[in-house]
Design a protein around this motif. Structure first.
Motif, PDB file in Angstrom:
ATOM      1  N   ASP A 294      -6.618 -27.726  20.476  1.00 31.85           N
ATOM      2  CA  ASP A 294      -7.753 -26.902  20.915  1.00 31.85           C
ATOM      3  C   ASP A 294      -7.771 -25.535  20.236  1.00 31.85           C
ATOM      4  O   ASP A 294      -8.621 -24.699  20.534  1.00 31.85           O
ATOM      5  CB  ASP A 294      -7.748 -26.744  22.436  1.00 31.85           C
ATOM      6  N   GLU A 295      -6.833 -25.304  19.338  1.00 32.34           N
ATOM      7  CA  GLU A 295      -6.771 -24.038  18.604  1.00 32.34           C
ATOM      8  C   GLU A 295      -7.823 -24.039  17.500  1.00 32.34           C
ATOM      9  O   GLU A 295      -7.836 -24.910  16.637  1.00 32.34           O
ATOM     10  CB  GLU A 295      -5.378 -23.849  17.999  1.00 32.34           C
ATOM     11  N   LYS A 296      -8.735 -23.054  17.526  1.00 31.68           N
ATOM     12  CA  LYS A 296      -9.833 -23.029  16.556  1.00 31.68           C
ATOM     13  C   LYS A 296      -9.717 -21.899  15.533  1.00 31.68           C
ATOM     14  O   LYS A 296     -10.451 -21.883  14.548  1.00 31.68           O
ATOM     15  CB  LYS A 296     -11.162 -22.907  17.293  1.00 31.68           C
TER      16      LYS A 296
ATOM     17  N   LYS B   3      -6.906 -21.912  10.559  1.00 34.59           N
ATOM     18  CA  LYS B   3      -7.349 -22.897   9.578  1.00 34.59           C
ATOM     19  C   LYS B   3      -6.791 -22.647   8.177  1.00 34.59           C
ATOM     20  O   LYS B   3      -6.823 -23.530   7.324  1.00 34.59           O
ATOM     21  CB  LYS B   3      -8.883 -22.915   9.511  1.00 34.59           C
TER      22      LYS B   3
END
Length: 270
Positions: free
Chosen positions: A138-140, A143
């Protein structure tokens, strides 16, 4: 006088034998090179340092030490004509153990750095590891490597992962145990960890990972050559280990071991 002549004759014969041995380049009667054996910690054995807690490289299965680097060590020892002896050692003291002469070589997913190269020698690479950034599913916000600046990452002290995390501005929580690191991520005590794609995929074979994900960092960080590390005082043994790895690459053994433990061939740079 007769006695002195006999002694002199014996000395001459012995000298001739010694010279013949030198001219033969340290080879025994079978023609095999034995010079490297004088550099071994224990004659007749290749003593190998590793952690033994990092699947699939080296770990215990029902109490038995196994893994990619364990089988590789067995194959290298067989190629050079000695028995493998494994010395499981915690990461924090693994490299120091090589320097103090506890073992002949380290096989532990380790790579050559400028700092290490000043003190130690490296044999031919056997696999190429790819960096990934592992976080909760769930980590957005994570990246790229640039996105870890100011974030808490868990990494093993002195590892390349630790160095990369520090270089890109992360706050590092030291812990070198992979399952523990993933547990810290799940508990939201850290944001992520930089590690190898191969380690994550191997872990996923026998553990649920739907709550975790990874981002491949190959566009930023080139694959890392993983190599055996030896003392610089063992040049003949170094040559033997490199030659053994070349043979294992040519006869397909490296590829077979890679596919067995990682599910793909990671023995090539590209």
């Amino acid at each position: 006088m007769k006695f002195k002549k006999q002694v002199l004759g014996t000395v001459v014969i012995l000298a001739g034998v010694l010279l013949a041995g030198c001219a033969n380049g340290g080879k025994n009667a079978t023609g095999k090179d034995t010079n490297y054996k004088s550099e071994l910690v224990k004659r007749g054995s290749l003593t190998i340092g590793l952690e033994g807690t990092f699947a699939p490289y080296s770990y215990r299965d029902n109490g038995k030490l196994t893994g990619f680097e364990v089988e590789l060590g067995q194959d290298i020892a067989k190629k050079i004509g000695v028995k493998p002896v494994f010395v499981p050692t915690k990461w924090d003291s693994l490299i120091a153990g090589l320097g103090s002469g506890r073992y002949d070589v380290i096989l532990n997913n380790i790579n050559k750095t400028p700092q290490r190269a000043k003190v130690y020698a490296f044999a031919d690479p056997y696999i190429y590891s790819r960096y990934v950034l592992i976080s909760r599913s769930d980590e957005k916000g994570l990246k790229t490597l640039a996105s870890i600046k100011g974030k808490k990452l868990v990494e093993g002290t002195g590892t390349d992962n630790f160095n990369v995390a520090t270089k890109y501005g992360a706050t590092v929580v030291p812990n070198g145990d992979f399952p523990t690191a993933l547990g810290l991520i799940r508990q939201d005590r850290v944001a992520a960890t930089i590690n190898s794609r191969e380690a994550f995929l191997a872990y996923a074979k026998s553990n649920p990972t739907s709550d975790l994900k990874y981002v491949d960092l190959s566009k930023t960080l080139a694959p890392t050559a993983v190599q055996p590390m030896l003392n610089k005082q063992s040049p003949k043994l170094l040559a033997k280990v490199s030659a053994a790895i070349k043979e294992l690459r040519q006869d397909g053994t490296l590829t077979k071991l890679s596919e067995k433990y990682f599910g793909s061939d990671i023995t090539k740079a590209n």
